[in-house]
Motif scaffolding. Structure first.
Motif, PDB file in Angstrom:
ATOM      1  N   ASP A 136       0.795  -1.225   0.000  1.00  0.00           N
ATOM      2  CA  ASP A 136       0.000   0.000   0.000  1.00  0.00           C
ATOM      3  C   ASP A 136       0.829   1.278   0.000  1.00  0.00           C
ATOM      4  O   ASP A 136       0.414   2.289  -0.573  1.00  0.00           O
ATOM      5  CB  ASP A 136      -0.929   0.019   1.221  1.00  0.00           C
ATOM      6  N   LEU A 175       1.944   2.766  -3.478  1.00  0.00           N
ATOM      7  CA  LEU A 175       0.944   2.945  -4.537  1.00  0.00           C
ATOM      8  C   LEU A 175       0.813   4.392  -5.010  1.00  0.00           C
ATOM      9  O   LEU A 175       0.738   4.635  -6.232  1.00  0.00           O
ATOM     10  CB  LEU A 175      -0.419   2.434  -4.056  1.00  0.00           C
ATOM     11  N   PRO A 176       0.785   5.394  -4.109  1.00  0.00           N
ATOM     12  CA  PRO A 176       0.662   6.773  -4.602  1.00  0.00           C
ATOM     13  C   PRO A 176       1.851   7.230  -5.452  1.00  0.00           C
ATOM     14  O   PRO A 176       1.748   8.222  -6.173  1.00  0.00           O
ATOM     15  CB  PRO A 176       0.568   7.599  -3.310  1.00  0.00           C
ATOM     16  N   PRO A 222      -3.629  -0.034   5.225  1.00  0.00           N
ATOM     17  CA  PRO A 222      -4.258   0.791   4.185  1.00  0.00           C
ATOM     18  C   PRO A 222      -4.771   2.132   4.685  1.00  0.00           C
ATOM     19  O   PRO A 222      -5.032   3.024   3.873  1.00  0.00           O
ATOM     20  CB  PRO A 222      -5.427  -0.089   3.700  1.00  0.00           C
ATOM     21  N   PRO A 234      -0.863   4.379   2.407  1.00  0.00           N
ATOM     22  CA  PRO A 234      -0.939   5.225   1.210  1.00  0.00           C
ATOM     23  C   PRO A 234      -0.844   6.713   1.527  1.00  0.00           C
ATOM     24  O   PRO A 234      -0.262   7.479   0.747  1.00  0.00           O
ATOM     25  CB  PRO A 234      -2.313   4.875   0.622  1.00  0.00           C
ATOM     26  N   GLY A 257       1.984   8.871   0.060  1.00  0.00           N
ATOM     27  CA  GLY A 257       1.685  10.028  -0.778  1.00  0.00           C
ATOM     28  C   GLY A 257       2.459  11.256  -0.353  1.00  0.00           C
ATOM     29  O   GLY A 257       3.044  11.957  -1.185  1.00  0.00           O
ATOM     30  N   PRO A 277      -4.960   2.998  -8.222  1.00  0.00           N
ATOM     31  CA  PRO A 277      -4.197   4.215  -8.546  1.00  0.00           C
ATOM     32  C   PRO A 277      -4.587   4.803  -9.905  1.00  0.00           C
ATOM     33  O   PRO A 277      -4.754   6.022 -10.045  1.00  0.00           O
ATOM     34  CB  PRO A 277      -2.736   3.737  -8.534  1.00  0.00           C
ATOM     35  N   ASP A 326      -2.080  12.632  -5.690  1.00  0.00           N
ATOM     36  CA  ASP A 326      -1.517  11.493  -4.978  1.00  0.00           C
ATOM     37  C   ASP A 326      -1.884  11.528  -3.495  1.00  0.00           C
ATOM     38  O   ASP A 326      -2.153  10.486  -2.884  1.00  0.00           O
ATOM     39  CB  ASP A 326       0.007  11.410  -5.169  1.00  0.00           C
ATOM     40  N   TYR A 380      -5.598  10.631  -3.193  1.00  0.00           N
ATOM     41  CA  TYR A 380      -5.741   9.184  -3.379  1.00  0.00           C
ATOM     42  C   TYR A 380      -5.418   8.436  -2.094  1.00  0.00           C
ATOM     43  O   TYR A 380      -6.091   7.462  -1.737  1.00  0.00           O
ATOM     44  CB  TYR A 380      -4.829   8.690  -4.508  1.00  0.00           C
ATOM     45  N   GLY A 381      -4.391   8.891  -1.382  1.00  0.00           N
ATOM     46  CA  GLY A 381      -4.053   8.257  -0.114  1.00  0.00           C
ATOM     47  C   GLY A 381      -5.221   8.290   0.863  1.00  0.00           C
ATOM     48  O   GLY A 381      -5.510   7.303   1.553  1.00  0.00           O
ATOM     49  N   PHE A 406      -8.009   5.899  -0.404  1.00  0.00           N
ATOM     50  CA  PHE A 406      -7.614   4.514  -0.118  1.00  0.00           C
ATOM     51  C   PHE A 406      -7.843   4.204   1.360  1.00  0.00           C
ATOM     52  O   PHE A 406      -8.345   3.136   1.727  1.00  0.00           O
ATOM     53  CB  PHE A 406      -6.146   4.301  -0.499  1.00  0.00           C
TER      54      PHE A 406
END
Length: 413
Positions: free
Chosen positions: A25, A28-29, A145, A149, A153, A235, A246, A249-250, A253
């Motif tokens: 995890d 991912l960003p 998670p 992330p 990020g 992503p 980014d 998104y974190g 997530f």
């Protein structure tokens, strides 16, 4: 088992279980930045995730027999040390191919914690308590998670994606030290335990002879495959299709993962009044419904960011009910071969995860549809395995009863 000691053991086992998810995890960003710096695209960077899944799958088969022969801690120390070295390699990678290789080695090391933690739960707790403990482990795993992330990020935005792997190195170094000094050994070494290939294969084959293991392992593996497809494809969907940054998104997530965490804790409470066998089919059914809705909605462009978040949250929440119960039921029949059974359970789960994440990359078409397709497909397969497997078991049980009754009648005559 005293309360403080029990809490400490569950915490450490949870940290060991969380190494793999945290390693997935947290970076991912950074996918877009990794692709840019290594002169490739996001779909190729996704292959580093697939190689990680492959490493975890293959590695667990190696650690299972080692954990049964040498006890739980010595193989664990080796694996965590390998993870630390491989993380350094990831941070120094100069190409996407190098990153793919070091992610594979990182997974080979990190999977030791996953196999050992499951085997130790089987060592220390009975079946019903095991399901509750797995739910508590999911609470610790769920922090991954939620935090990974978001941390990844900010780290990527501030100092670059390479430092994500430096942080992972430091985290696992701390976990290794805690295990050395605070985690007790739950199984003594077995000098007579053979590591000859033929003996290892026979023990794995013996595990597969248990229908309960096969049904719940493969059903839970495909539900997990849907989750890993989400991890691989989210992503692209949220950052490139829906335009999230980014850091945003974190947070997305983390929000979706929060549904999984809440579900695991509700599961622990529900187990007070019902059984794991009754929870699993309902959870997989609702997960299948969510997966189908995601696919159809993505295909026809029905869903925006908010509706996608809601459906993905439902999908992951169902996994929070499935994983702890299926793990407890799959491992319940085993005592002597708990390490091998745990290794097979994890290997199958991660192998399907590698397949599903690779399929998201293979079907990549700059839309969200491939993600919905793979998630829905995995859930449908899981439900089919569960219903078909339990049907076969019931049929065999009825057949055995009829045959026994026939023999008894003949004997009486």
């Amino acid at each position: 088992m005293k309360g403080n000691n029990k809490f400490l053991k569950i915490l450490l086992l949870g940290l060991l279980s969380a190494i793999g998810p945290f390693s997935i995890d947290m970076y991912l960003p950074g996918f877009p930045n990794i692709a840019k710096e290594l002169h490739t695209d996001v779909s190729n960077v996704s292959l580093t995730l697939s190689s990680f899944f492959i490493g975890i799958s293959a590695g667990q088969l190696l650690y299972g027999p080692l954990l049964d022969k040498y006890g739980r801690k010595k193989p664990l120390y080796f694996g965590l040390s390998l993870y630390i070295l491989a993380s350094l390699g990831c941070a120094m990678s100069a190409s996407v191919n190098m990153l793919i290789i070091f992610r594979f080695l990182q997974a080979l090391g990190g999977c030791a914690g996953m196999v050992a933690s499951r085997a130790m739960v089987r060592d220390l707790f009975d079946v019903k308590e095991s399901a509750k403990v797995f739910s508590l482990l999911m609470l610790v795993i769920g922090v991954s998670p939620l935090l990974a992330p978001t941390i990844g990020g900010y780290v990527t935005a501030a100092i670059g994606w390479r430092y994500v792997f430096i942080i992972l190195l430091g985290i696992v170094l701390i976990i290794l030290l805690l295990c050395i000094f605070l985690l007790p050994e739950s199984k003594q070494p077995a000098p007579d335990y053979s590591l000859a290939p033929a003996a290892i294969l026979k023990r794995f084959a013996d595990v597969f002879k248990q229908p309960q293991f096969v049904i719940y392992t493969f059903a839970s593996a495909f539900t997990a495959a849907g989750l890993y497809a989400y991890v691989a494809g989210s992503p692209h969907v949220f950052m490139e299709v829906f335009g999230a940054s980014d850091t945003l998104y974190g947070w997305i997530f983390a929000m979706i993962a929060g549904a999984l965490i809440v579900a695991t804790q509700i599961n622990a409470q529900i187990l007070r009044v019902t059984s794991s066998e009754k929870i699993i089919p309902r959870a997989i059914f609702f997960q299948t419904c969510a997966g189908i809705l995601l696919f159809v909605g993505f295909a026809y462009s029905w869903w925006g960011m908010t509706s996608s978040i809601i459906l993905c949250s439902i999908f992951l929440a169902c996994q929070g009910f499935t994983f702890p119960n299926a793990s407890a039921l799959a491992l319940a029949p085993f005592e002597q071969n708990a390490g091998s059974a745990s290794a097979l359970l994890g290997c199958i789960q991660m192998a399907t995860g590698a397949f599903s994440s690779a399929m998201v990359s293979v079907f990549h078409d700059k839309t969200a549809t491939p993600l919905g397709l793979v998630m829905g497909f995995c859930a449908i397969i899981a439900l089919s395995i569960l219903l078909t497997g339990k049907g076969i078991v019931r049929y065999r049980a009825r057949k055995a009863e009829v045959e026994k009754s026939t023999v008894d009648m003949i004997t009486e005559l």
